[in-house]
Design a protein around this motif. Structure first.
Motif, mmCIF file in Angstrom:
data_model
loop_
_atom_site.group_PDB
_atom_site.id
_atom_site.type_symbol
_atom_site.label_atom_id
_atom_site.label_comp_id
_atom_site.label_asym_id
_atom_site.label_seq_id
_atom_site.Cartn_x
_atom_site.Cartn_y
_atom_site.Cartn_z
ATOM 1 N N ASP A 145 51.219 73.042 78.345
ATOM 2 C CA ASP A 145 51.903 74.294 78.042
ATOM 3 C C ASP A 145 53.340 74.073 77.598
ATOM 4 O O ASP A 145 53.895 74.842 76.820
ATOM 5 C CB ASP A 145 51.894 75.168 79.316
ATOM 6 C CG ASP A 145 51.540 76.598 78.968
ATOM 7 O OD1 ASP A 145 50.970 76.804 77.887
ATOM 8 O OD2 ASP A 145 51.827 77.493 79.774
ATOM 9 N N ASN A 146 53.947 73.007 78.127
ATOM 10 C CA ASN A 146 55.346 72.735 77.770
ATOM 11 C C ASN A 146 55.482 72.014 76.446
ATOM 12 O O ASN A 146 56.584 71.914 75.910
ATOM 13 C CB ASN A 146 56.026 71.904 78.872
ATOM 14 C CG ASN A 146 56.265 72.744 80.104
ATOM 15 O OD1 ASN A 146 56.385 73.969 80.010
ATOM 16 N ND2 ASN A 146 56.303 72.115 81.255
ATOM 17 N N ARG A 188 50.279 72.472 82.866
ATOM 18 C CA ARG A 188 51.695 72.832 82.629
ATOM 19 C C ARG A 188 52.326 71.880 81.626
ATOM 20 O O ARG A 188 53.193 72.264 80.855
ATOM 21 C CB ARG A 188 52.468 72.815 83.941
ATOM 22 C CG ARG A 188 52.036 73.973 84.810
ATOM 23 C CD ARG A 188 52.905 74.176 85.994
ATOM 24 N NE ARG A 188 52.493 75.402 86.669
ATOM 25 C CZ ARG A 188 53.032 75.853 87.758
ATOM 26 N NH1 ARG A 188 54.012 75.209 88.323
ATOM 27 N NH2 ARG A 188 52.607 76.973 88.300
ATOM 28 N N ASN A 197 43.457 77.827 81.047
ATOM 29 C CA ASN A 197 44.444 78.801 81.528
ATOM 30 C C ASN A 197 43.815 79.744 82.564
ATOM 31 O O ASN A 197 44.398 80.028 83.610
ATOM 32 C CB ASN A 197 44.986 79.572 80.322
ATOM 33 C CG ASN A 197 46.157 80.453 80.698
ATOM 34 O OD1 ASN A 197 46.854 80.154 81.669
ATOM 35 N ND2 ASN A 197 46.369 81.520 79.968
ATOM 36 N N TYR A 248 41.942 75.852 75.677
ATOM 37 C CA TYR A 248 43.186 76.268 76.346
ATOM 38 C C TYR A 248 42.964 77.558 77.153
ATOM 39 O O TYR A 248 43.390 77.668 78.309
ATOM 40 C CB TYR A 248 44.290 76.453 75.299
ATOM 41 C CG TYR A 248 45.593 76.957 75.878
ATOM 42 C CD1 TYR A 248 46.556 76.075 76.350
ATOM 43 C CD2 TYR A 248 45.850 78.325 75.964
ATOM 44 C CE1 TYR A 248 47.746 76.525 76.895
ATOM 45 C CE2 TYR A 248 47.030 78.796 76.519
ATOM 46 C CZ TYR A 248 47.979 77.889 76.986
ATOM 47 O OH TYR A 248 49.136 78.348 77.522
#
Lengths: 46, 537
Positions: B535-536, B532, B64, B60
């Motif tokens: 991430d959500n 994303r 990122n 991650y």
């Protein structure tokens, strides 16, 4: 030993393409989900 | 990585084959065996979860980091200056419209026309529009007072309260009170206010003209343009900005980040992508074309977008072109018609003025000292006169566009010339909006007008600037034949019944090509979108 492994992993991650990295993420994520589902719950009487 | 994937397999095997039951021993022993086995397997699983969670975190972090380096910088502010220049040039072009005068150039016509139909519920909008006029006149060093609205008994009384309450907190209540009081006596109150504003533009014509000239000159100096190059400068700016935006990675990728479009549909090889590209080809598939042919194909599809936008506008405004053509047939009858109508309006305006003076005496402030007359009868008479003037001004507006047609159009004029004349007179456009059901209220009419004007001044318009009013060209067929020659498959159905779908396919292909020509790739966008999503979750 752990630090060494970490370094090796990070260097391996850096060498991956975006697609490979995302694919790797999915696989690890899936494995964690599989493992979570594998946890057995003992019934109370047991 | 491969070691880890092998480990996953081993995990699965270990877990699935882990002996959880024993067939030997007493029932209690078997039960204990099961409990121990479950605990032991769970301990193994938990240890693995801990290990893999750490690895997942590391992945991650790496994703990122890459995404942050990849996300395009917000470029919105880069267009601010260009937009400011474009808006200034739009105003300059509007100011220097050769078909109309300051009544239209200063947008007084829009205000007057928008005041006309506002009903009781919208009377606060009327006040806002009056405020707009007061501010505009103030810019021209004309400080309007209630006396300037001595058009009728009602407009005058309404405006006394307007100016008295203007800076008070009770403005809305005061205006509501006077509106309610006057409205029941004079349901045409709004028309009285509207005509009084219209009359003011005549009364202060000289001052407004001076203001307009000065503002125009300042704007032209600031924009460093003159009458000869203003259109060209405007067109260049629009084209340049459009080109910059076309390849702007921030704007391109945002279409996918906002969720409007799905990046998966746009990836190479995706069924929707292949369908959109192949739609324009006769035989081969897009992927089979060599790079040079692909390049030509992409250029043509990019250009078709402008053609389709122009065709859509042309179809929408065709009734307006037909109306102008019809009016052009009677061109000779328009000679002097405007001047004659203007004379009629002025005569009736003089009569109205006399009526008003008779009602109030020489000075409205000294009403109580004027000689005794039948004021109620005079009010009725004055109202009838305003109604007559309202109709006459309507006819005057119509005569004004006919006058422009008489002076500036003939059979050799282009569609652009005709449309530009229409855009020069808002009263005409609004009437056409009503006729063509373009909307039901002033806000929609203004929006329609904005779209209409934007369409006319689009620099990439081609056939409307070249086609003559007297020619009866089948535009669809011209486009169809042109692209057939270029080996681009566009059917007559596409250009008639399926124009919206055609535009969608063009937008699709262009979006893919624009992304490929930009500094961000489809893969990059997909990577960010995927991140994303992670991430959500």
């Amino acid at each position: 030993m752990i630090e060494e492994n970490n370094e090796q992993l990070n260097s391996e991650l850096k060498s991956l393409t975006n697609e490979e990295l995302m694919d790797f993420f999915s696989k690890v994520d899936e494995q964690i989900k599989y493992l979570n589902n594998s946890i057995l719950v003992l019934e109370e009487e047991e | 990585m491969n070691d880890l994937l092998n480990e996953f397999e081993k995990d699965k095997k270990y877990i699935e084959e882990f002996p959880l039951e024993s067939t030997e021993g007493t029932k209690k022993m078997m039960k204990n065996y099961h409990i121990n086995a479950v605990n032991s397997r769970n301990a193994y699983v938990n240890k693995k979860i801990g290990k893999y969670s750490n690895i997942l975190h590391d992945i991650y972090v790496e994703i990122n980091k890459r995404v942050n380096e990849m996300i395009p910088t917000d470029t919105s502010s880069e267009y601010t200056d260009a937009n400011r220049r474009i808006n200034a040039l739009k105003k300059i072009i509007k100011y220097n419209n050769r078909y109309n005068d300051i009544y239209e150039k200063l947008d007084i016509d829009k205000t007057v026309n928008n005041i006309s139909d506002n009903g009781i519920s919208d009377f606060s909008k009327v006040n806002a529009l009056i405020g707009k006029i007061v501010r505009l006149f103030a810019k021209a060093s004309i400080n309007l007072t209630a006396s300037d609205f001595d058009y009728s008994v009602y407009s005058y009384e309404y405006m006394i309260v307007f100016f008295d309450s203007l800076d008070k907190d009770t403005f809305n209540e005061d205006m509501k009170t006077i509106f309610d009081k006057l409205y029941w006596e004079c349901p045409n109150l709004i028309t009285h206010i509207k005509l009084s504003i219209r009359h003011l533009s005549t009364k202060y014509h000289k001052e407004l003209e001076e203001y307009y000239k000065k503002d125009n000159e300042e704007l032209m100096n600031r924009s460093d343009v003159n009458l000869d190059n203003m259109h060209m400068t405007f067109n260049d700016l629009i084209i340049d900005m459009k080109e910059r935006m076309r390849k702007d990675p921030y704007l391109l990728s945002n279409k996918f980040f906002s969720g409007t479009l799905s990046i998966y549909d746009y990836m190479d090889g995706a069924p929707s992508s292949r369908k959109s590209f192949n739609k324009f080809l006769f035989e081969k598939e897009y992927d089979e074309l060599d790079d040079k042919i692909k390049g030509n194909f992409n250029d043509e599809i990019s250009a078709i977008k402008d053609v389709v936008v122009e065709l859509k506008g042309f179809n929408k405004y065709r009734p307006i072109i037909l109306d102008i053509k019809e009016r052009l047939k009677n061109k000779d009858s328009y000679k002097d018609a405007y001047q004659s109508k203007l004379k009629e309006v002025n005569t009736e305006e003089n009569k109205r003025e006399k009526m008003f003076k008779k009602y109030y005496g020489k000075d409205p402030k000294f009403l109580m000292f004027t000689k005794k007359i039948n004021r109620d009868a005079l009010k009725v008479e004055l109202n009838e006169q305003v109604k007559l003037l309202d109709r006459l001004y309507d006819e005057l507006d119509d005569a004004k566009i006919n006058d422009a047609i008489y002076k500036h159009l003939d059979d050799t004029s282009t569609l652009y010339d005709a449309l530009y004349i229409c855009a020069s007179f808002y009263s005409y456009f609004k009437k056409m909006c009503e006729k063509l059901d373009f909307g039901t209220d002033e806000i929609k009419y203004l929006k329609e007008y904005h779209n209409f004007y934007e369409f006319i001044i689009t620099p990439t318009n081609n056939f409307i600037t070249k086609s003559k009013l007297n020619e009866d060209i089948d535009i669809n067929n011209v486009i169809f034949e042109k692209y057939k020659l270029l080996n681009i498959n566009i059917t007559m159905d596409d250009l008639t019944d399926n124009l919206v779908r055609l535009e969608d396919d063009i937008d699709f292909v262009n979006l893919v090509n624009n992304i490929k020509a930009s500094s961000i790739s489809l893969e990059d966008i997909k990577f960010i979108v995927d991140f994303r999503r992670i991430d959500n979750n």
